[in-house]
Design an enzyme around this catalytic site. Structure first.
Site, PDB file in Angstrom:
ATOM      1  N   THR A 178       0.836  -1.200   0.000  1.00 22.95           N
ATOM      2  CA  THR A 178       0.000   0.000   0.000  1.00 22.95           C
ATOM      3  C   THR A 178       0.871   1.251   0.000  1.00 22.95           C
ATOM      4  O   THR A 178       1.829   1.344   0.760  1.00 22.95           O
ATOM      5  CB  THR A 178      -0.887   0.023   1.257  1.00 22.95           C
ATOM      6  OG1 THR A 178      -1.736  -1.109   1.243  1.00 22.95           O
ATOM      7  CG2 THR A 178      -1.719   1.298   1.315  1.00 22.95           C
ATOM      8  N   VAL A 236     -12.322  -4.936   2.300  1.00 30.34           N
ATOM      9  CA  VAL A 236     -11.706  -3.624   2.478  1.00 30.34           C
ATOM     10  C   VAL A 236     -10.756  -3.699   3.666  1.00 30.34           C
ATOM     11  O   VAL A 236     -11.125  -4.210   4.728  1.00 30.34           O
ATOM     12  CB  VAL A 236     -12.762  -2.527   2.724  1.00 30.34           C
ATOM     13  CG1 VAL A 236     -12.081  -1.169   2.943  1.00 30.34           C
ATOM     14  CG2 VAL A 236     -13.731  -2.438   1.555  1.00 30.34           C
ATOM     15  N   GLY A 237      -9.550  -3.213   3.488  1.00 27.49           N
ATOM     16  CA  GLY A 237      -8.572  -3.191   4.562  1.00 27.49           C
ATOM     17  C   GLY A 237      -8.536  -1.857   5.272  1.00 27.49           C
ATOM     18  O   GLY A 237      -9.504  -1.098   5.278  1.00 27.49           O
ATOM     19  N   ASP A 238      -7.397  -1.538   5.839  1.00 25.20           N
ATOM     20  CA  ASP A 238      -7.275  -0.316   6.645  1.00 25.20           C
ATOM     21  C   ASP A 238      -7.090   0.947   5.815  1.00 25.20           C
ATOM     22  O   ASP A 238      -7.381   2.050   6.289  1.00 25.20           O
ATOM     23  CB  ASP A 238      -6.077  -0.442   7.590  1.00 25.20           C
ATOM     24  CG  ASP A 238      -4.764  -0.507   6.812  1.00 25.20           C
ATOM     25  OD1 ASP A 238      -4.548  -1.503   6.096  1.00 25.20           O
ATOM     26  OD2 ASP A 238      -3.947   0.427   6.908  1.00 25.20           O
ATOM     27  N   THR A 285       0.738   0.473   6.649  1.00 23.90           N
ATOM     28  CA  THR A 285       0.684  -0.531   5.596  1.00 23.90           C
ATOM     29  C   THR A 285       0.951  -1.883   6.222  1.00 23.90           C
ATOM     30  O   THR A 285       1.655  -1.990   7.222  1.00 23.90           O
ATOM     31  CB  THR A 285       1.705  -0.237   4.479  1.00 23.90           C
ATOM     32  OG1 THR A 285       1.638  -1.254   3.483  1.00 23.90           O
ATOM     33  CG2 THR A 285       3.126  -0.182   5.006  1.00 23.90           C
ATOM     34  N   GLY A 286       0.377  -2.919   5.649  1.00 27.22           N
ATOM     35  CA  GLY A 286       0.540  -4.252   6.213  1.00 27.22           C
ATOM     36  C   GLY A 286      -0.759  -5.022   6.127  1.00 27.22           C
ATOM     37  O   GLY A 286      -1.514  -4.873   5.165  1.00 27.22           O
ATOM     38  N   GLY A 343      -4.262  -5.248   6.850  1.00 27.05           N
ATOM     39  CA  GLY A 343      -5.284  -4.298   7.270  1.00 27.05           C
ATOM     40  C   GLY A 343      -6.161  -4.792   8.394  1.00 27.05           C
ATOM     41  O   GLY A 343      -6.537  -4.023   9.288  1.00 27.05           O
TER      42      GLY A 343
END
Length: 316
Positions: free
Chosen positions: A149, A178-180, A200-201, A203
């Protein structure tokens, strides 16, 4: 003072242009969106924009967000398909009082009405990655371990701060996942009076600690960006391991209102890029965890050559 910090080495070229823009007194709003768009447009980055790897249905679903640190205005999109630059759509949404976060078909309808550029974001290269994964994974295809990301925090000479994120998310994720990255407080947060952070990583784990907001909150208490990043990341990492036995990838970058920056990670060789008025030529750093602290060193020319060669190598 001006400054900009971004996740991952893929941001290097865009920060070279951003550095020149900020030196010329361009706004943080224009600079950060332009810089993220440059990463979105590059076809060899597998987790951002054009060339981003698809979900389990071989569709590229994109998430992005933008925040203005002066007004605290936020705009975000999630699960949007077939639009070239979701970060610009997110910035547009931030200018309204309501309807700031749109998903799926609603985000696509808005983008179309506003005249944003349509584009098929699934490349032949991404299709090859998809087919390879199907061939090498038995029964159920699982998301890959890497996370790329792009997240940026920017400070301009007028003391305004902004941040922006953009991602295609986990490779072979469930449709609609959907992630973070587009979530305020988790994937990003910025306040011009204090500073900003971006994560990033994995989420799903980043959201459990609202990492970006937590870092800005810690800076409000007087902590440096580095101290705030270390405290937030390693506290969450400890909590997750203690309660669940494992923790996903957690990496963050931060910048405060005076141009100080920081980074923390629980993975090996997390890369990020920084440029400031004091050191305007962007530098790629590598971060590594060590005893609840992050060891940060400039990336070598050899490491950078390998990094970019791997991402642009020809697929057969």
């Amino acid at each position: 003072m001006w400054g900009i910090i971004a996740t991952w080495s893929m941001s290097l070229e865009s920060l070279k242009n951003a550095s020149q823009s900020l030196e010329a007194s361009d706004s943080a709003a224009k600079t950060v969106v332009t810089a993220v768009q440059k990463v979105e447009d590059y076809p060899f980055y597998k987790s951002v924009g054009y060339g981003g790897l698809p979900n389990e249905n071989q569709e590229v679903e994109l998430d992005a967000a933008y925040m203005d640190g002066d007004s605290l205005a936020i705009g975000a999109v999630a699960g949007i398909k077939d639009f070239a630059n979701p970060v610009a759509i997110a910035q547009s949404l931030s200018q309204s009082k309501v309807n700031n976060f749109l998903v799926g078909s609603g985000a696509e309808k808005y983008a179309s009405q506003q005249g944003f550029k349509r584009k098929n974001m699934l490349t032949e290269r991404a299709k090859k990655f998809y087919q390879r994964r199907l061939q090498t994974t038995s029964q159920t295809a699982k998301p890959y371990a890497g996370h790329d990301t792009v997240g940026m925090i920017c400070l301009d000479q007028q003391a305004t701060m902004t941040c922006a994120t953009s991602t295609s998310g986990l490779f072979m994720k469930k449709a609609g996942r959907v992630g973070d990255s587009p979530l305020s407080g988790s994937g990003f947060y910025v306040d011009s009076q204090i500073g900003g952070a971006s994560a990033t990583g994995l989420g799903e784990d980043i959201m459990k600690g609202c990492l970006s907001y937590e870092i800005v909150r810690l800076m409000t208490e007087g902590k440096t960006p580095q101290a705030a990043c270390d405290q937030a990341v390693f506290k969450l990492d400890h909590q997750l391991r203690q309660r669940r036995g494992t923790a996903g990838d957690l990496s963050v970058v931060a910048l405060n209102s005076t141009g100080q920056w920081g980074c923390a990670t629980n993975i090996a060789d997390f890369s990020f890029v920084v440029a400031t008025q004091i050191a305007p030529e962007p530098v790629v750093y590598l971060a590594n965890p060590s005893n609840q602290q992050t060891i940060i060193k400039p990336a070598s020319a050899k490491w950078l050559e390998k990094y970019f060669a791997e991402r642009s190598s020809k697929l057969t």
